[in-house]
Design a protein around this motif. Structure first.
Motif, PDB file in Angstrom:
ATOM      1  N   UNK A   3       1.319   5.786  -8.324  1.00 39.92           N
ATOM      2  CA  UNK A   3      -0.138   5.903  -8.208  1.00 39.92           C
ATOM      3  C   UNK A   3      -0.626   7.134  -8.957  1.00 39.92           C
ATOM      4  N   UNK A   4      -1.642   6.992  -9.812  1.00 41.13           N
ATOM      5  CA  UNK A   4      -2.179   8.135 -10.540  1.00 41.13           C
ATOM      6  C   UNK A   4      -2.854   9.162  -9.629  1.00 41.13           C
ATOM      7  N   UNK A   5      -3.265   8.758  -8.430  1.00 44.32           N
ATOM      8  CA  UNK A   5      -3.943   9.665  -7.511  1.00 44.32           C
ATOM      9  C   UNK A   5      -2.942  10.353  -6.588  1.00 44.32           C
ATOM     10  N   UNK A   6      -2.095   9.560  -5.926  1.00 49.02           N
ATOM     11  CA  UNK A   6      -1.143  10.108  -4.951  1.00 49.02           C
ATOM     12  C   UNK A   6       0.057  10.784  -5.611  1.00 49.02           C
ATOM     13  N   UNK A   7       0.429  10.321  -6.756  1.00 46.53           N
ATOM     14  CA  UNK A   7       1.558  10.833  -7.548  1.00 46.53           C
ATOM     15  C   UNK A   7       2.934  10.512  -6.955  1.00 46.53           C
ATOM     16  N   UNK A   8       3.050  10.358  -5.632  1.00 53.94           N
ATOM     17  CA  UNK A   8       4.369  10.115  -5.039  1.00 53.94           C
ATOM     18  C   UNK A   8       4.523   8.698  -4.475  1.00 53.94           C
ATOM     19  N   UNK A  24      -2.306   0.858  -4.319  1.00 56.15           N
ATOM     20  CA  UNK A  24      -1.555   1.928  -3.688  1.00 56.15           C
ATOM     21  C   UNK A  24      -1.689   1.796  -2.174  1.00 56.15           C
ATOM     22  N   UNK A  25      -0.588   1.678  -1.455  1.00 57.90           N
ATOM     23  CA  UNK A  25      -0.678   1.588   0.006  1.00 57.90           C
ATOM     24  C   UNK A  25      -1.096   2.910   0.649  1.00 57.90           C
ATOM     25  N   UNK A  29      -6.054   2.626  -3.408  1.00 57.94           N
ATOM     26  CA  UNK A  29      -6.655   2.485  -4.728  1.00 57.94           C
ATOM     27  C   UNK A  29      -6.197   1.191  -5.381  1.00 57.94           C
ATOM     28  N   UNK A  30      -7.074   0.572  -6.137  1.00 53.19           N
ATOM     29  CA  UNK A  30      -6.772  -0.676  -6.833  1.00 53.19           C
ATOM     30  C   UNK A  30      -6.774  -0.390  -8.322  1.00 53.19           C
ATOM     31  N   UNK A  31      -5.718  -0.826  -8.997  1.00 48.71           N
ATOM     32  CA  UNK A  31      -5.562  -0.564 -10.425  1.00 48.71           C
ATOM     33  C   UNK A  31      -5.413  -1.886 -11.143  1.00 48.71           C
TER      34      UNK A  31
END
Length: 81
Positions: A3-8, A24-25, A29-31
């Motif tokens: 995930x580009x936001x969470x990174x992990x 991303x769970x 976020x939806x990509x």
């Protein structure tokens, strides 16, 4: 892919209506990949065009007061179910 936001958190791939969605769970976020938003918009407009025009309520019918038809779920609700 992460995930580009969470990174992990690793993105989860899901396919809905022949459109592949990465989400991303963690942050929910939806990509979308290139062209997937265009497909979603196209399917949404086709669904909207296929729906019949709402009819005016008929006065004098006792069913109109408490037995309303269930609203059809929208494309977006079905997509992100």
């Amino acid at each position: 892919m992460y995930c580009p936001v969470c990174k992990d958190k690793e993105l989860v791939m899901s396919e809905r209506l022949s459109i592949e969605i990465d989400y991303c769970p963690g942050c929910r976020g939806v990509w979308l990949d290139r062209g997937e938003l265009d497909k979603i918009i196209q399917q949404s407009t086709q669904e909207t065009a296929a729906q019949p025009e709402p009819r005016a309520p008929q006065h004098g019918s006792h069913y109109n007061d408490y037995r309303r038809p269930k609203k059809k779920e929208s494309f977006w609700q079905e997509l992100f179910d």
